[in-house]
Design a protein around this motif. Structure first.
Motif, PDB file in Angstrom:
ATOM      1  N   MET A  42      -8.694  -6.308 -11.854  1.00 58.14           N
ATOM      2  CA  MET A  42      -8.185  -5.243 -10.987  1.00 58.14           C
ATOM      3  C   MET A  42      -7.370  -5.875  -9.864  1.00 58.14           C
ATOM      4  N   ARG A  43      -6.091  -5.585  -9.878  1.00 58.27           N
ATOM      5  CA  ARG A  43      -5.182  -6.212  -8.912  1.00 58.27           C
ATOM      6  C   ARG A  43      -4.694  -5.148  -7.923  1.00 58.27           C
ATOM      7  N   LEU A  44      -5.066  -5.344  -6.651  1.00 60.98           N
ATOM      8  CA  LEU A  44      -4.812  -4.345  -5.617  1.00 60.98           C
ATOM      9  C   LEU A  44      -3.994  -4.915  -4.464  1.00 60.98           C
ATOM     10  N   ILE A  45      -3.263  -4.016  -3.797  1.00 62.64           N
ATOM     11  CA  ILE A  45      -2.661  -4.334  -2.503  1.00 62.64           C
ATOM     12  C   ILE A  45      -3.229  -3.336  -1.507  1.00 62.64           C
ATOM     13  N   LEU A  46      -3.596  -3.837  -0.333  1.00 64.20           N
ATOM     14  CA  LEU A  46      -4.070  -2.973   0.747  1.00 64.20           C
ATOM     15  C   LEU A  46      -3.009  -2.978   1.835  1.00 64.20           C
ATOM     16  N   LEU A  47      -2.452  -1.793   2.109  1.00 66.27           N
ATOM     17  CA  LEU A  47      -1.410  -1.650   3.127  1.00 66.27           C
ATOM     18  C   LEU A  47      -1.963  -0.911   4.347  1.00 66.27           C
ATOM     19  N   GLY A  48      -1.330  -1.154   5.477  1.00 69.18           N
ATOM     20  CA  GLY A  48      -1.701  -0.443   6.699  1.00 69.18           C
ATOM     21  C   GLY A  48      -1.360  -1.304   7.892  1.00 69.18           C
ATOM     22  N   PRO A  49      -1.060  -0.675   9.027  1.00 67.43           N
ATOM     23  CA  PRO A  49      -0.683  -1.449  10.216  1.00 67.43           C
ATOM     24  C   PRO A  49      -1.867  -2.197  10.799  1.00 67.43           C
ATOM     25  N   PRO A  50      -1.617  -3.109  11.753  1.00 60.24           N
ATOM     26  CA  PRO A  50      -2.721  -3.788  12.436  1.00 60.24           C
ATOM     27  C   PRO A  50      -3.670  -2.758  13.030  1.00 60.24           C
ATOM     28  N   GLY A  51      -4.960  -3.007  12.942  1.00 62.66           N
ATOM     29  CA  GLY A  51      -5.943  -2.095  13.528  1.00 62.66           C
ATOM     30  C   GLY A  51      -6.328  -0.926  12.646  1.00 62.66           C
ATOM     31  N   ALA A  52      -5.754  -0.863  11.415  1.00 63.11           N
ATOM     32  CA  ALA A  52      -6.034   0.278  10.534  1.00 63.11           C
ATOM     33  C   ALA A  52      -7.374   0.151   9.823  1.00 63.11           C
ATOM     34  N   LYS A  65       0.258  -7.052 -14.066  1.00 62.05           N
ATOM     35  CA  LYS A  65       0.897  -6.072 -13.182  1.00 62.05           C
ATOM     36  C   LYS A  65      -0.128  -5.594 -12.153  1.00 62.05           C
ATOM     37  N   LEU A  66       0.389  -5.047 -11.068  1.00 62.85           N
ATOM     38  CA  LEU A  66      -0.493  -4.468 -10.053  1.00 62.85           C
ATOM     39  C   LEU A  66      -1.113  -3.196 -10.607  1.00 62.85           C
ATOM     40  N   ASP A  67      -2.377  -2.966 -10.270  1.00 66.99           N
ATOM     41  CA  ASP A  67      -3.038  -1.744 -10.717  1.00 66.99           C
ATOM     42  C   ASP A  67      -2.891  -0.620  -9.691  1.00 66.99           C
ATOM     43  N   LEU A  68      -2.974  -0.977  -8.400  1.00 70.32           N
ATOM     44  CA  LEU A  68      -2.987   0.073  -7.386  1.00 70.32           C
ATOM     45  C   LEU A  68      -2.609  -0.482  -6.022  1.00 70.32           C
ATOM     46  N   VAL A  69      -1.926   0.358  -5.231  1.00 64.99           N
ATOM     47  CA  VAL A  69      -1.622   0.025  -3.838  1.00 64.99           C
ATOM     48  C   VAL A  69      -2.281   1.098  -2.983  1.00 64.99           C
ATOM     49  N   VAL A  70      -3.226   0.693  -2.129  1.00 66.28           N
ATOM     50  CA  VAL A  70      -3.939   1.630  -1.258  1.00 66.28           C
ATOM     51  C   VAL A  70      -3.392   1.476   0.154  1.00 66.28           C
ATOM     52  N   GLU A  71      -2.887   2.576   0.694  1.00 65.26           N
ATOM     53  CA  GLU A  71      -2.373   2.540   2.070  1.00 65.26           C
ATOM     54  C   GLU A  71      -3.299   3.325   2.990  1.00 65.26           C
ATOM     55  N   LEU A  72      -3.754   2.665   4.057  1.00 67.91           N
ATOM     56  CA  LEU A  72      -4.552   3.341   5.077  1.00 67.91           C
ATOM     57  C   LEU A  72      -3.585   3.957   6.086  1.00 67.91           C
ATOM     58  N   VAL A  87     -10.850   3.499  -6.754  1.00 64.89           N
ATOM     59  CA  VAL A  87     -10.996   2.137  -7.273  1.00 64.89           C
ATOM     60  C   VAL A  87     -12.051   2.045  -8.380  1.00 64.89           C
ATOM     61  N   ALA A  88     -13.156   2.793  -8.259  1.00 63.15           N
ATOM     62  CA  ALA A  88     -14.241   2.697  -9.252  1.00 63.15           C
ATOM     63  C   ALA A  88     -13.767   3.038 -10.670  1.00 63.15           C
ATOM     64  N   PRO A  89     -13.038   4.165 -10.878  1.00 62.91           N
ATOM     65  CA  PRO A  89     -12.562   4.462 -12.235  1.00 62.91           C
ATOM     66  C   PRO A  89     -11.592   3.386 -12.743  1.00 62.91           C
ATOM     67  N   LEU A  90     -10.815   2.840 -11.818  1.00 68.38           N
ATOM     68  CA  LEU A  90      -9.859   1.784 -12.171  1.00 68.38           C
ATOM     69  C   LEU A  90     -10.605   0.540 -12.643  1.00 68.38           C
ATOM     70  N   ASP A  91     -11.689   0.198 -11.941  1.00 67.89           N
ATOM     71  CA  ASP A  91     -12.506  -0.960 -12.317  1.00 67.89           C
ATOM     72  C   ASP A  91     -13.069  -0.781 -13.724  1.00 67.89           C
ATOM     73  N   GLU A  92     -13.521   0.441 -14.044  1.00 70.62           N
ATOM     74  CA  GLU A  92     -14.059   0.719 -15.386  1.00 70.62           C
ATOM     75  C   GLU A  92     -12.970   0.591 -16.432  1.00 70.62           C
ATOM     76  N   ALA A  93     -11.777   1.101 -16.114  1.00 69.26           N
ATOM     77  CA  ALA A  93     -10.647   1.027 -17.061  1.00 69.26           C
ATOM     78  C   ALA A  93     -10.235  -0.408 -17.323  1.00 69.26           C
TER      79      ALA A  93
END
Length: 201
Positions: free
Chosen positions: A1-11, A106-113, A191-197
């Protein structure tokens, strides 16, 4: 599972990344940490990076991508990884896609806070005031002026990354202004369903 976590400082990226690491057993990869480790290990790309930094220059995108490419080959990243603080620009995002494709990945998901920037600044000012009231030194990252500069840099450079991944159908936006456990609950839902997939591939 390949993820990117986006969000500004302090998020809250650091807090949520730590939970993802614990829950799914995949490493959080910070470009700063990877760069220091490559230099310390004296890898070919680390030697190149050290020469650039010793000359007082910023490390180029191709060197950073090379360091990420080396790092994800290590055993702990075989199940996947979380990229934190990278990519920061469209050019880096394109280079990351190309590098992963060259490895058949490939990336699986990009999560933005998603957060309210004015409320973030209020939060930092309050934290700095409370620290001063306790007679403790304010951390550099909690200095409101330093924080505003970092936030402006994020808006200038990294905000373009969200539309980039949205256009590719990979972006999930989560309200990061709520309590930590509620934010984590929403991250878990995607993320949980993605991990199972991924496990069934």
């Amino acid at each position: 599972m390949r993820l990117i976590l986006l969000g500004p400082p302090g998020a809250g990226k650091g807090t949520q990344s730590a939970r993802l690491v614990k829950q799914y057993g995949i490493p959080q990869l910070s470009t700063g940490d990877m760069l220091r480790a490559a230099v310390a290990a004296g890898t070919p790309i680390g030697v190149r990076a050290k020469a650039i930094m010793d000359a007082g220059n910023l490390v180029s995108d191709d060197v950073v991508i090379g360091i990420v490419a080396d790092r994800i080959e290590l055993p702990d990243a075989r199940k996947g990884f979380i990229l934190d603080g990278f990519p920061r620009t469209i050019a880096q995002a394109d280079a990351l896609e190309a590098m992963l494709a060259s490895k058949g990945l490939k990336l699986d998901l990009v999560v933005e806070l998603k957060v309210d920037h004015s409320k973030l600044i209020e939060r930092i000012v309050k934290r700095a005031d409370e620290t001063k009231a306790r007679g403790e030194p304010v951390r550099k990252d909690d200095d409101p002026e330093v924080f505003k500069t970092r936030l402006a840099a994020y808006q200038r450079d990294t905000a373009a990354i969200s539309p980039y991944y949205k256009a590719r159908g990979r972006l999930i936006e989560i309200d990061g202004m709520r309590p930590i456990d509620e934010v984590w609950g929403d991250i878990e839902k995607v993320v949980a369903p993605l991990d199972e997939a991924v496990a069934s591939r």
